[in-house]
Design an enzyme around this catalytic site. Structure first.
Site, PDB file in Angstrom:
ATOM      1  N   LYS A  89     -31.902  42.387  11.676  1.00  0.00           N
ATOM      2  CA  LYS A  89     -31.815  40.950  11.424  1.00  0.00           C
ATOM      3  C   LYS A  89     -31.048  40.751  10.129  1.00  0.00           C
ATOM      4  CE  LYS A  89     -33.401  37.343  13.738  1.00  0.00           C
ATOM      5  NZ  LYS A  89     -33.427  37.263  15.205  1.00  0.00           N
ATOM      6  N   LYS A 126     -29.706  45.848  16.788  1.00  0.00           N
ATOM      7  CA  LYS A 126     -29.323  44.567  17.395  1.00  0.00           C
ATOM      8  C   LYS A 126     -30.175  43.473  16.792  1.00  0.00           C
ATOM      9  CE  LYS A 126     -26.898  42.272  20.437  1.00  0.00           C
ATOM     10  NZ  LYS A 126     -26.701  41.211  19.441  1.00  0.00           N
ATOM     11  N   LYS A 135     -39.112  44.178  20.901  1.00  0.00           N
ATOM     12  CA  LYS A 135     -38.601  43.366  22.003  1.00  0.00           C
ATOM     13  C   LYS A 135     -37.626  44.169  22.869  1.00  0.00           C
ATOM     14  CE  LYS A 135     -37.870  39.118  20.861  1.00  0.00           C
ATOM     15  NZ  LYS A 135     -37.279  37.861  20.329  1.00  0.00           N
ATOM     16  N   ASN A 187     -32.200  24.326  21.071  1.00  0.00           N
ATOM     17  CA  ASN A 187     -31.429  25.098  22.051  1.00  0.00           C
ATOM     18  C   ASN A 187     -32.310  25.785  23.078  1.00  0.00           C
ATOM     19  OD1 ASN A 187     -29.048  24.394  20.770  1.00  0.00           O
ATOM     20  ND2 ASN A 187     -29.006  26.207  19.485  1.00  0.00           N
ATOM     21  N   SER A 235     -27.569  39.386  25.662  1.00  0.00           N
ATOM     22  CA  SER A 235     -26.704  39.912  24.596  1.00  0.00           C
ATOM     23  C   SER A 235     -26.319  41.356  24.900  1.00  0.00           C
ATOM     24  CB  SER A 235     -27.432  39.856  23.242  1.00  0.00           C
ATOM     25  OG  SER A 235     -27.338  38.567  22.682  1.00  0.00           O
TER      26      SER A 235
END
Length: 414
Positions: free
Chosen positions: A104, A68, A92, A219, A347
């Site tokens: 990534k 992910k 994480k 953001n 997510s």
């Protein structure tokens, strides 16, 4: 001296592995990657010329589940940046109990110089190039710097068309009407807010009246600012790439957002003093939130930090040398793998909803998000107090242990 995010990531892993007395075999596996894919991304430009971009997808470790991680478009993107970010995603996800491994990806480009049509062609060709290694149960991309819901929609559509059927779970961070999740836009900022609430409670401080400086009011930073402002905190300084503004009496979040939308920067904001982004980091405040780029707190300025608490909204904003200085000065640093984990948590929720074809209300999503972050914070705090480690070291120990245990129990094939 450690230079760059990749060297920082390795230094942190090596340091914690030594503390844990991790077997050398496991340590070496974690220092390396399952897969690194480099792709050429040729597209036709609007003027009819052909231009070739370079793209990557880095997959660190899938011992705990599918990979992910986000996709970023940036002219200064490097493979080493992506390696550091993919490794950090592994920690994480592990720390907060999300059953994913780290990945990534990205393209070396400046999306601001591309038309919408060129950006679409770039995204679709990149998606096609990495299709052999992504999938609902393989690797699930998400937005990152300079990518957004629209980019994810194009990625999902490209994968679905080539797959022969609609596959909303292939990416997260999508628009709501094609399988996106409620609460996803605010997830990272709301998650940071939940973590700050935990820290403040533990330090017996009041949220109301808390002075906060936020480097990077994009953001994530502006979302944190919104929630903290509405909770009665005093936002005294914010920044964009074009400079910072400061008012010790407090800034109005809504006025800041309106001004930025109209002017594209905070320059000449009428209710504040203009300062440099470097000065913002050294302001006296209760909470400092670096939410811009990495390597912002270094050995050069760590001794000048006047915040009582530093909360990492960005990935890797504090170098190991700065960490050491801040620890000596007894300034707690809430590490990025805990503080900004809200994005990957929601997510994960989006992926679960897509796979189940069953969607949750926003209240349920935010409650689940808060529960996971509260639990992770308590676990980190317990290890920190019990063993006398910094919060970062405690978080890394917990994260690495879960991955190491998964490697050990699964074994090596063949």
């Amino acid at each position: 001296m450690v230079n760059g995010p990749w060297q920082t990531a390795l230094a942190q892993l090596d340091h914690v592995s030594e503390i844990m007395m991790l077997p050398d075999s496991v340590h070496q596996l974690l220092r390396n990657f399952d897969r690194i894919l480099t792709v050429s991304v040729p597209i036709l430009m609007d003027n009819g010329s052909l231009r070739v971009f370079n793209g990557f997808r880095v997959q660190h470790n899938a011992s705990r589940g599918p990979y992910k991680g986000g996709v970023r478009y940036h002219p200064e993107l490097t493979l080493e940046d992506l390696q550091a970010l993919a490794m950090e995603m592994t920690w994480k996800c592990s720390l907060v109990g999300v059953p994913f491994g780290g990945a990534k990806g990205g393209i070396i480009c400046n999306p601001k110089t591309l038309s919408k049509a060129e950006l679409e062609r770039l995204t679709r060709r990149y998606t096609y190039a990495i299709m052999p290694i992504i999938g609902i149960e393989k690797d699930i991309p998400a937005p990152d710097i300079n990518t957004n819901e629209q980019i994810m929609a194009w990625m999902m559509d490209t994968y679905s068309i080539n797959n022969g059927y609609c596959t909303p779970g292939i990416v997260t961070g999508k628009p709501l009407n094609i399988g996106g999740s409620l609460g996803r836009k605010d997830a990272a900022g709301l998650g940071i807010t939940f973590v700050i609430e935990n820290v403040i409670k533990n330090m017996k401080m009041e949220l109301k009246g808390l002075t906060v400086a936020i480097q990077g009011y994009g953001n994530v930073g502006s979302t944190v600012g919104k929630f903290l402002y509405e909770s009665g905190c005093r936002i005294i300084a914010v920044s964009s790439s074009k400079g910072s503004v400061y008012n010790p009496k407090g800034l109005d979040h809504h006025a800041l957002i309106r001004y930025y939308k109209e002017n594209g920067s905070f320059e000449h904001f009428p209710y504040a003093e203009s300062i440099t982004n470097e000065t913002l980091l050294e302001l006296p405040c209760d909470v400092l939130i670096p939410a811009a780029m990495g390597n912002q707190i270094t050995k050069k300025n760590a001794g000048k930090i006047k915040a009582k608490i530093l909360v990492e909204g960005a990935n890797g904003p504090t170098t190991p040398e700065a960490d050491h200085i801040l620890a000596e000065r007894k300034i707690p640093v809430i590490p990025d793998i805990l503080a900004n984990a809200g994005g990957v948590i929601v997510s994960y929720f989006e992926w679960v909803q897509d796979v189940q074809c069953f969607f949750w209300c926003e209240k349920e999503i935010n409650t689940r998000l808060k529960n996971l972050l509260n639990q992770a914070y308590e676990e980190v705090l317990h290890v920190s107090h019990e063993r006398g480690f910094t919060l970062r070291t405690a978080a890394m120990i917990l994260a690495i242990k879960k991955v190491a245990d998964a490697i050990s129990v699964r074994g090596i094939y063949p």
